[in-house]
Each structure stands twice: as structure tokens, then as C-alpha cells.
Design a protein around this motif. Structure first.
Motif: not given
Length: 721
Positions: A244-251, A380-385, A387-397
Motif C-alpha cells: 500500500l505504501l509503495t504503490h500509493f507513493a508511485l501512483i 531502492t524504491f524500485t526494488w522495494t515496490t 518486491l512488495s508486488e511479488g510478496a503481495l501476490l503471495l498474500v493474495a493466494a
């Protein structure tokens, strides 16, 4: 335990051989009305003995190595006497948003990008696409919010179709949802693998290590969910917050940084629309067709919206209010994220280049505009963003592991699936469903080799098949309410609009993607539906035989004066293992008397209330279940007394019928040393794999345990023709 579809639904453990009760027993048997323990034979150490003269188990055996490993991985059993147990395992709106809403939010990792990419060179239509996607999210969410209100017990699209369109269409909707939940797990893990391995280098996307890592991720999620839904969500909560934090900042950053370009962009869009309108090869209809195609092929964006209505059982009281609040969180977060990404793609003029995901390209372009590209902060921001996408997909499962087993349990209670799918584990998790969903997801992963494109197509078709049936059912419901409800016109209009949108997306997706994966999901869903009909037909036939048994034994001649004496521990007693008051339990009791005429002087009825998904729906579930079991036992005791036999009863409450019955039976054996235990078992003229699959083996398992403890047990047949 064996039962048919019309037998009592998992309220108490029947005579083993009656599936009516799933696994469940308590760890503290209620004290029966009987003589004290001192009447039992003792060893020199004062221990009660079995028929072979050896001491009876005292329940204090040292746990085995497998037991210790199980406790380490899954956790200790829940305390069923804890009055706050439901509060500990239920979800407040925020945690439900994390566990169920992550499925919807994670779809922004591929849904908006897929829709935007299908616009091709006509990217100026993206603003209309963003509006359409956001509006669709709100419309479908509003529809499901009303479905929650109408069906607060859960079940979602399956229950809506079953109640409003008929049981057969309900089975179709349920089958589609089951396949959808399996693919929720698979596509989420596969997309996470693509995101994380792609971040380390495009060449790693074809590495076999990616499949191995995805396989391990599914296994770990199976173990997490066997511990319980709440525990698994709390472990994954930081990932959700980071996304949420990284994608809020990106968008927000991309939109605000390019706000000065809005005027020029609006003028460009106007010019492109005018030019395309005047172009005879495109025209208004061409633009609309192109927009609808992109809109439909981005259908993955809307997946996960239905998860809340399917998982009402895990919501904190008041359930409807909690679920509707969760739906609002989900709708706003998904609509803003999906529309925001599409507008950001347009503002920053993002194009598909190579194998890089559009979200990765967008993040790098934004860092470039900020002057941070190549800088440690930008990297760092690119990797964090990402990585959070990939990790959230794990949560989505998680949505698949929460909603799928609950749906399986609902279908099992309606006899579309084997009854044991409604059982709960010691941790009060739907462990059989969790294992099936996990294994099916592993099979889908291996079959598709983690190809996200194919998986998303299969995924979307099933989602919108269920959406369409739900909208049709609710439209029919509100049409029937015309003139009876003040808001019927508004609700009918909402579901009609939702139905048109969902059916259009479904039709376009099947038509456009049939030859590149769409046919697979139709075959799999059709096969699943066929299996459901075979199982239901079988249970119906067995249930019909059991109903005849109930009718036959419904009227038994009894004496006018019941025998109200207490059973004598010094006399032989017939211990009858029963469930709900039914012909099967009565049949077992009468057969026990025929087994040894004039030998037994009393009846002792033993039952275990089995906690399963059908009855564990609130903080008072255990008390209600106990009262239900006591009422059934009271009827058996009354019948036994009217037949001239001194009678009493024992009962317990547990999550496993065999464990609960074993504990009760050992307690009875200590108090009544001359007791013989009897259990009923449905038997068929021809034993087939279907019988073994659809009927549990509680009687055989319990007999083996009791005989090892030195307690005699006899299984009496009940023939099913």
C-alpha cells in the motif's frame, strides 16, 4: 462414519458408520448417571483394566515424534472450553481486507497492464478505460455488498445460484468458484515468481528454480493455513502494508509530478478521438469495440471481489457490518489502484518493451523523471515496490486458502462434495479443504509451468461465470420483490447493470481467448461439475434408503412403564454409539439386543458433538451443539427405558469423532467393566472406491483403538440396497 445426503448435518457423531457427523468430540466427557468408579476391577496399582486384564489407557501417553512435529508446524489444539475461541479465530474488517482484499489488490500487478497493453496504438482511450474499470469495481462491489446482506451465512455466488436459480445451477457456480480459488492460488504464486525472478534478470524467468520456488511457496502457505486463517494473515500483514505504501507513493507521485501535462494530454486525447471518429476504418463503433476488448481482457482486475461474501464464516460479529466494511475497503483500494495505474501509464507514455512488466517500466520511468534513476534511492524504491508486488501476490493466494475450503464445506453439506470436507481440525481450520486446494494448485502450476498469461485467462472465465450467475439470481430475486420492497427498482437496476457487464466480459473473454487457454477452464469446470452431480446422485440414493429405515423404525412397540432404574456397573451393558436420533441409531440398538438375547441388562448411549463448518458459526456454537446432542441422547435414553432397559448416556464435544468417541468409550469402560461397545456401519453389496471415498471409516478406526486398549467393540451392519 456413513451417512447419506439427507442424514443429519454434522451435529453429532453417529454410530460410527454414519457420516452425519464429521470428526468431533470433546476432551471432557460429561459425567453419566451411573455407579462410581470403585466398582471397576483394578490392578494392584489401582488402575482400571480391560478385557485382557491389562490397564486401560489413562490419556497421559508421551506424544510421539510425528505428534511433536505436527504441533511444531501447525500449533497446539484449540481449547474448545474457551468461551472467547471464536473471537480468537475470526477476523475484524481490517484483517479481512488483508486476507481477502489482497486478492483484488494483487490483480493490479497484471490486470490493468493487460487491459492497457490491449489498446495497442490507441492509448488515448486509456482514460475511458480507467473510468470504466473503476466504475465496474464499484458496481460489482455494491452488488456483492447486497448479496452479503441477503445471504449473511456466506456461500456467495454458490449460495445465490443455489437458492435463486436452482440447485443444479448452484453446483455449476460452485464448481466454477472452486476452480477459480485453485487458480487464485496458482496465478498469484506464478505471478509472484515472475515479478521476483524477473527483477533479478529476465533470463531467470525460464529457470527451473522459479517453478521450484513457487512449489515451495504453496507448500508453506498450506502449513500456514493449517495453523488457522487469522495466524496466516497476521504473518503476512507487513507485506500488505508495504504494498500500500509503495504503490500509493508511485501512483500519487506519478500523477502529481505530471499534473502540468494534464491540459496537453486532454487536448491530445480530444484530437485522437476526433481523428478516429472521422476515420472510416475505425469510427465510433471501432473505438467502442477496441475499448470493450481491452476492458474485457483486463478482467483479471476484478477477481477477488466476491471473496468476502464467500467467507462470511470467518468474519467477526456483527458479521454483516464487518463484511460490508471490508467490501468498502476493498472497492476503494482496488478502484483507485487500478485506475491510477492506467492513468499513470498514459501520463508517462509507457509502452510494452520486451518481457518487462508495465509496472516495472512505470516505476523506472518515474524514478527517471525524478532524477533518481541509477541513484541508490531510486534503485531502492524500485526494488522495494516490485518486491512488495511479488510478496503481495503471495498474500493474495490466501483468498484461495480461505474461501476455497469454506466453499468446499458448504457444498459438502449440500451433498455435492464428500462430507468430510466440512470437518474442522484441532486448530479449527478446514484442513481437508486446505490440503485439496493446495494440491490442486500445485497440479495446475506444474501443468501450466507457471504461465501467468494462460492462468489469468482460465481464472477470469470462472470468475465471471460465477459473477454472471450471481447477478442473474439477484435480478430474479429483486424482480420478485416488485411492489413489496421500497428499493426494489434501484436494486433490480443495479443487478441488471452488473449482469450485463459481467456477461459481456465473460462472452468476450471466451470468444477472444478460447483457443489460447479458454477451452481448458471450460473442460476443467465441466469435469468438476460432473463429479459434483455423480456425488450428489450417490448420496441421494443412500439417503433414500436411510429415510426408509427411519420410517420403518419410527414406531416401535414399547412398555407403558419405563424402566427408570440406574444401570448397574456389575451387570453386562450394551454401549451404543449414536449420533442424531434416527433410524440408524435405533437399528444399531436393536441389533445389539439380537446379538446376545437376554444378556445385556442396560443401555448406555454415547455420542460426540462434532464441530464443523456447518455448526461453528459463532461464539455460542459449542453450547448450541452440546444442547443439540443432549436432546438426541435424551430421546435414546427415553426409548431404551420404554423398552424396559435401564439407560443412561455419555457425550463429549470435539473436532474429531474418533478422538472424542475413544475418550468417552474409555471413560465408560472404566465405569462399566462388563460393557460391550456397538457401532453401526453402512454396508453395500459391492464395495467400491466411491463408497470408500464418500463414507468415512470411523467405526473401523475406533474399533482398532479400543481393541488395542483392551475394550471389546462390535461393528453391526446396516445394509443399504
Amino acid at each position: 462414519m456413513d451417512t447419506g445426503p439427507d442424514a443429519p448435518k454434522h451435529d453429532s457423531a453417529p454410530a460410527p458408520g454414519d457420516d452425519a457427523a464429521g470428526p468431533f468430540g470433546s476432551h471432557a466427557a460429561d459425567a453419566p448417571q451411573s455407579a462410581p468408579l470403585s466398582s471397576s476391577p483394578k490392578t494392584d496399582n489401582g488402575e482400571a483394566v480391560g478385557i485382557d486384564g491389562g490397564p486401560l489407557p489413562n490419556g497421559e501417553e508421551e506424544p510421539t515424534l510425528p505428534d511433536r512435529i505436527k504441533t511444531l508446524l501447525i500449533g497446539k489444539p484449540r481449547d474448545l472450553e474457551d468461551k472467547t475461541i471464536f473471537k480468537h479465530i475470526s477476523l475484524v474488517a481490517f484483517l479481512a481486507w488483508v486476507g481477502l482484499g489482497a486478492d483484488g489488490l494483487s490483480s493490479t500487478c497484471y490486470g490493468p497492464a493487460e487491459a492497457f497493453a490491449n489498446l495497442g496504438d490507441h492509448r488515448f482511450l486509456a482514460i475511458f478505460l480507467a473510468i470504466a474499470i473503476a466504475a465496474t469495481v464499484f458496481i460489482i462491489s455494491a452488488c456483492y455488498s447486497h448479496i452479503i446482506e441477503a445471504f449473511p451465512s456466506g456461500g456467495g455466488g454458490y449460495l445465490v445460484a443455489s437458492k435463486l436459480l436452482g440447485r443444479r445451477l448452484g453446483a455449476v457456480a460452485g464448481s466454477a468458484l472452486l476452480v477459480d480459488y485453485v487458480l487464485t492460488i496458482t496465478v498469484s504464486i506464478a505471478a509472484a515468481g515472475d515479478a521476483l525472478f524477473g527483477l533479478m534478470g529476465p533470463e531467470l524467468l525460464d529457470s527451473p528454480w522459479k517453478i521450484y520456488a513457487e512449489f515451495i511457496a504453496i507448500v508453506l502457505l498450506i502449513l500456514l493455513n493449517l495453523r488457522g486463517a487469522k495466524e496466516s494473515i497476521q504473518v503476512l500483514l507487513p507485506i500488505f502494508i508495504l504494498f500500500l505504501l509503495t504503490h500509493f507513493a508511485l501512483i500519487v507521485g506519478a500523477l502529481v509530478w505530471n499534473v502540468s501535462e494534464v491540459g496537453a494530454l486532454a487536448e491530445h486525447i480530444s484530437q485522437e478521438v476526433s481523428a478516429s471518429y472521422r476515420n472510416p476504418q475505425i469510427g465510433l463503433w471501432g473505438m467502442f469495440t477496441l475499448l470493450m476488448m481491452a476492458y474485457s481482457l483486463g478482467a483479471g482486475t476484478y477477481t477477488g471481489i466476491e471473496a468476502v461474501s464467500n467467507s462470511m464464516q470467518v468474519m467477526r460479529e456483527p458479521r454483516v457490518a464487518t463484511a460490508r466494511r471490508t467490501m468498502r475497503y476493498m472497492a476503494w483500494s482496488l478502484a483507485l489502484a487500478a485506475a491510477g495505474l492506467i492513468v499513470s501509464f498514459l501520463l508517462l507514455d509507457i509502452e510494452q518493451t520486451g518481457n518487462d512488466p508495465l509496472n516495472l517500466t512505470l516505476t523506472r520511468r518515474f524514478m527517471l523523471e525524478l532524477g533518481l534513476h541509477g541513484n541508490w534511492l531510486g534503485s531502492t524504491f524500485t526494488w522495494t515496490t516490485l518486491l512488495s508486488e511479488g510478496a503481495l501476490l503471495l498474500v493474495a493466494a490466501q483468498a484461495g486458502f480461505i474461501g476455497g475450503p469454506r466453499l468446499l464445506a458448504s457444498m459438502a453439506q449440500d451433498s455435492w462434495m464428500p462430507r468430510w470436507f466440512s470437518n474442522l481440525s484441532e486448530r479449527l481450520s478446514t484442513q481437508n479443504g486446505i490440503l485439496l486446494m493446495g494440491l490442486a494448485a500445485l497440479a495446475a502450476l506444474l501443468y501450466t509451468q507457471g504461465n501467468v498469461h494462460t492462468l489469468v485467462i482460465m481464472y477470469s472465465i470462472n470468475v465471471f461465470l460465477t459473477f454472471t450467475l450471481s447477478m442473474a439470481g439477484m435480478s430474479r430475486h429483486w424482480f420478485a420483490q416488485r411492489g413489496k420492497h421500497p428499493l426494489w427498482r434501484r436494486r433490480l437496476a443495479l443487478f441488471l447493470i452488473g449482469g450485463v457487464l459481467c456477461s459481456s466480459i465473460l462472452a468476450i473473454t471466451i470468444f477472444a481467448k478460447f483457443h489460447i487457454g479458454g477451452w481448458r477452464t471450460l473442460v476443467v469446470t465441466g469435469a468438476c461439475t460432473g463429479v459434483c452431480f455423480v456425488i450428489h446422485r450417490y448420496y441421494y440414493r443412500v439417503g433414500k434408503s436411510l429415510r426408509k429405515l427411519n420410517e420403518t423404525l419410527g414406531q416401535i412397540p414399547t412398555s407403558d412403564k419405563p424402566n427408570t432404574a440406574e444401570p448397574d456397573p456389575a451387570e453386562p451393558a450394551a454401549v451404543i454409539l449414536v449420533g442424531d436420533y434416527s433410524g440408524l441409531g435405533i437399528h444399531t440398538m436393536l441389533n445389539a439386543v439380537r446379538f446376545a438375547p437376554d444378556h445385556y441388562k442396560s443401555f448406555i448411549f454415547v455420542s460426540v458433538g462434532v464441530i464443523d463448518t456447518g455448526n461453528f458459526k459463532g461464539s455460542d456454537a459449542i453450547d448450541s451443539l452440546r444442547a443439540h446432542c443432549e436432546d438426541a441422547l435424551r430421546k435414546y435414553v427415553d426409548l431404551g427405558q420404554r423398552l424396559g432397559m435401564a439407560s443412561t448416556s455419555f457425550m463429549a464435544v470435539d473436532t474429531d469423532a474418533v478422538d472424542g468417541l475413544e475418550e468417552c468409550c474409555l471413560e465408560v469402560a472404566k465405569r462399566f467393566p462388563k460393557a460391550t461397545f456397538f457401532a453401526g456401519q453402512l454396508v453395500f453389496q459391492k464395495d467400491t472406491w466411491l463408497h470408500r471415498l464418500l463414507h468415512n471409516q470411523t467405526a473401523v478406526s475406533l474399533q482398532r483403538r479400543l481393541q488395542w486398549a483392551g475394550v471389546p467393540m462390535v461393528i453391526l451392519p446396516t445394509r443399504v440396497r
